[in-house]
Structure formats: structure tokens, C-alpha cells
Design an enzyme around this catalytic site. Structure first.
Site, mmCIF file in Angstrom:
data_model
loop_
_atom_site.group_PDB
_atom_site.id
_atom_site.type_symbol
_atom_site.label_atom_id
_atom_site.label_comp_id
_atom_site.label_asym_id
_atom_site.label_seq_id
_atom_site.Cartn_x
_atom_site.Cartn_y
_atom_site.Cartn_z
ATOM 1 N N LYS A 63 -17.113 4.965 -14.223
ATOM 2 C CA LYS A 63 -16.583 4.982 -13.042
ATOM 3 C C LYS A 63 -16.348 6.177 -12.840
ATOM 4 O O LYS A 63 -16.967 7.338 -11.916
ATOM 5 C CB LYS A 63 -15.729 4.365 -12.240
ATOM 6 C CG LYS A 63 -15.367 4.837 -11.035
ATOM 7 C CD LYS A 63 -14.131 4.575 -10.690
ATOM 8 C CE LYS A 63 -12.453 4.884 -10.895
ATOM 9 N NZ LYS A 63 -11.793 4.906 -10.964
ATOM 10 N N CYS B 47 -13.043 -7.628 11.141
ATOM 11 C CA CYS B 47 -14.229 -7.260 10.849
ATOM 12 C C CYS B 47 -15.474 -7.134 10.854
ATOM 13 O O CYS B 47 -15.840 -8.438 11.325
ATOM 14 C CB CYS B 47 -14.394 -7.605 8.684
ATOM 15 S SG CYS B 47 -15.975 -6.964 7.664
ATOM 16 N N CYS C 269 -11.545 -4.944 3.491
ATOM 17 C CA CYS C 269 -11.699 -5.545 3.517
ATOM 18 C C CYS C 269 -10.205 -5.741 1.823
ATOM 19 O O CYS C 269 -11.077 -5.423 0.724
ATOM 20 C CB CYS C 269 -13.416 -5.596 2.383
ATOM 21 S SG CYS C 269 -14.073 -7.034 1.619
ATOM 22 N N CYS D 218 -21.067 -11.814 6.927
ATOM 23 C CA CYS D 218 -20.854 -11.743 5.684
ATOM 24 C C CYS D 218 -20.623 -12.821 5.105
ATOM 25 O O CYS D 218 -19.791 -14.303 5.125
ATOM 26 C CB CYS D 218 -19.196 -11.610 5.988
ATOM 27 S SG CYS D 218 -18.096 -11.253 4.449
#
Length: 298
Positions: A206, A286, A276, A292
Site C-alpha cells: 500500500k 449513505c 462507512c 449496497c
């Protein structure tokens, strides 16, 4: 006077040439055409039909061992989900926006120093909130944050400066080791490939991909942290559930268009910090609640 008729032997030779052209399907095209004009032999149309059939099979990717192309998998509703996340991130007021690694380096420093500061901020950011990383980087920069200044600093002093970042004792060790390698092997700069970056102590995939994005302005892959990993699984942007961020990176890169690779980290990190959340996500706030897959389970 009328034209002389072909002798029987000559006619037999013409017929024989036309028939052989139909059988081998290769260099007999010209002769075969003349034979068909003269007699309309049945071998010539069969040759023509066979050539047409082969051409169709080749265009379809069959007959030569090739398999038909399969449609690339992509999750349902992902474009709409992505656009709604963009809407929710328009204010750009998440911690990553104000105190993320892209805000931690001295933009007026020479490029080589700037890139080193980016890498150091990424190393400090692991398992650490952006606010804590930003404060530690500010303290380091006040002392003149360069490869040479860190190498001249003793471990105790460095530890006091970066505390309380997560795992600060290990990070002192990794920072000193990595900085020494940069000095000896790269002339004080940082590597310009993911493969070399992940060989440095304390630098994971990452960090390497973010270093390429921020320091080198190069997109080599998707930077997947805990937020990107969590949200990708909740939205089912992976074919099957992944356990580790590196698995998620590979899964996303298989289908997500490359022009979105750089944007996706910034979008999902801020979305994960504000909406989230890891625990008790704010699904009622959201815009993706109705599309979702995880909304009903959370």
C-alpha cells in the site's frame, strides 16, 4: 472460318488441372477458375465453400486452438455506487483530505527531499490516524527533515519526535534502516518502482503504490488500505470475499478501469472515515443504502 475445337487430350489436361486446384485449396486458384469457366466442374465450388468456412471459423477465434473471448466480470451497480460516493465526498473534509500523506511533505523542498518526506510519512501512517501522522511529520520537518538529518539523529531522539504513532519503536528501526539504504543505494532519493520500494524495511505494498502516486505521479497499481479493503468487500466489488488488503488489490485491478486506480484510494479512505465506518457504519446517511449488498446485514 470457325475456331478450332480443343483436342480431347488438351481438354482432359484442362479438366485435370481444374480438379487438382480444387483438391489442394492452395496454388490452384487461377487454374481452377479457368477450369470452371470451361466446364463448371463440381470440384471448384466445393473448394470455394471450404475457404469461406475456414474464414468464418478464424474470425470467430475457433478452429486454431483459440477459445472464444469471455466478457470481463464486473460487479453490478458499481458505476452508480461510485458516482454516489463521489457526491458524498465532494466536501473534501475528511481527515485524509486535511492531514493525509499528500499534506505532510514540504512542497517547496527539492524534489528528492520531497519524495523522501512522502515515504517517511507513509511509513509513519501505518496503524496510525492521520492527525497523529501529520503532527509527527510537522515535528520532524521543524528539525529539517532530510536523509542526512535523520541519519545524524540518534534512535532515542527520533523516537521522542514521532511518538505516539503506532508501533513507534519498530518504526524508529525501520526508518533508520531504510534511510541508510536510500543514502547508500539511491543517492538519497527513493526508488521509482513498486518492486524496489517494497524491498525497503517497513514499506508494504500500500505504501509503495501511494509513494508512486504522490512522489512520482505514476500509477502502478491500486493502493489498498484497511478502508479500501473493507468497503470493497461490503459493496462486493470483489468476486469473492477477500481476507487481506493485498488480495483486494489484485481483485480490484482485474476489473476496475485503470483511469480510476489513483482516485479510488482517496475516495474510499475518506468515505470510510466519515460514513462507512469499521464499526456502526452510518448506513442511514449513505446514498448507497438501497444498492449496497451489506446495508441489510449491518
Amino acid at each position: 472460318m470457325s475456331a478450332a475445337r480443343p483436342r480431347p487430350a488438351a481438354l482432359r489436361r484442362l479438366r485435370s488441372a481444374g480438379a487438382s486446384g480444387g483438391r489442394d485449396g492452395g496454388s490452384g486458384y487461377g487454374t481452377g477458375d479457368r477450369g470452371s469457366q470451361l466446364q463448371g466442374t463440381p470440384g471448384i465450388p466445393r473448394q470455394s465453400r471450404r475457404r469461406k468456412s475456414l474464414a468464418i471459423a478464424y474470425e470467430a477465434g475457433q478452429g486454431d486452438g483459440a477459445e472464444p473471448r469471455r466478457a470481463r466480470w464486473e460487479p453490478p451497480n458499481w458505476r452508480e455506487q461510485l458516482e454516489r460516493i463521489r457526491v458524498m465526498r465532494r466536501s473534501r473534509d475528511a481527515p485524509v483530505d486535511e492531514m493525509g500523506v499528500q499534506k505532510c511533505y514540504d512542497s517547496s523542498a527539492p524534489p528528492q527531499v520531497m519524495r523522501y518526506q512522502v515515504l517517511l510519512a507513509l511509513m509513519l501512517s501505518s496503524q496510525t490516524k492521520d492527525q497523529v501522522t501529520s503532527a509527527a511529520m510537522l515535528r520532524l520537518r521543524r528539525r529539517g527533515l532530510t536523509v542526512d538529518s535523520v541519519l545524524q539523529m540518534d534512535d532515542e531522539t527520533l523516537g521522542q519526535i514521532i511518538y505516539p504513532v503506532g508501533f513507534w519503536r519498530n518504526k524508529v528501526k525501520y526508518i533508520k534502516q531504510t534511510t541508510a539504504i536510500l543514502k547508500q543505494k539511491y543517492g538519497g532519493d527513493i526508488p521509482s518502482t513498486v518492486e524496489e520500494l517494497v524491498q525497503l524495511p517497513g514499506v508494504g505494498p500500500k505504501m509503495a503504490h501511494l509513494a508512486m502516486h504522490i512522489a512520482w505521479d505514476s500509477v502502478a497499481g491500486i493502493a489498498v488500505d484497511t478502508h479500501v479493503h473493507r468497503i470493497s468487500n461490503r459493496l462486493q466489488w470483489v468476486k469473492k470475499e477477500t481476507k487481506y488488503p493485498e488480495e483486494t488489490r489484485v481483485a480490484l485491478e482485474e476489473w476496475l478501469p485503470r483511469d480510476l486506480w489513483k482516485e479510488i484510494n482517496w475516495l474510499l479512505v475518506g468515505f470510510g472515515q466519515q460514513t462507512c465506518l469499521p464499526v456502526n457504519p452510518r448506513c442511514s446517511q449513505c446514498l448507497n443504502q438501497d444498492i449496497c449488498p451489506a446495508a441489510k446485514r449491518l
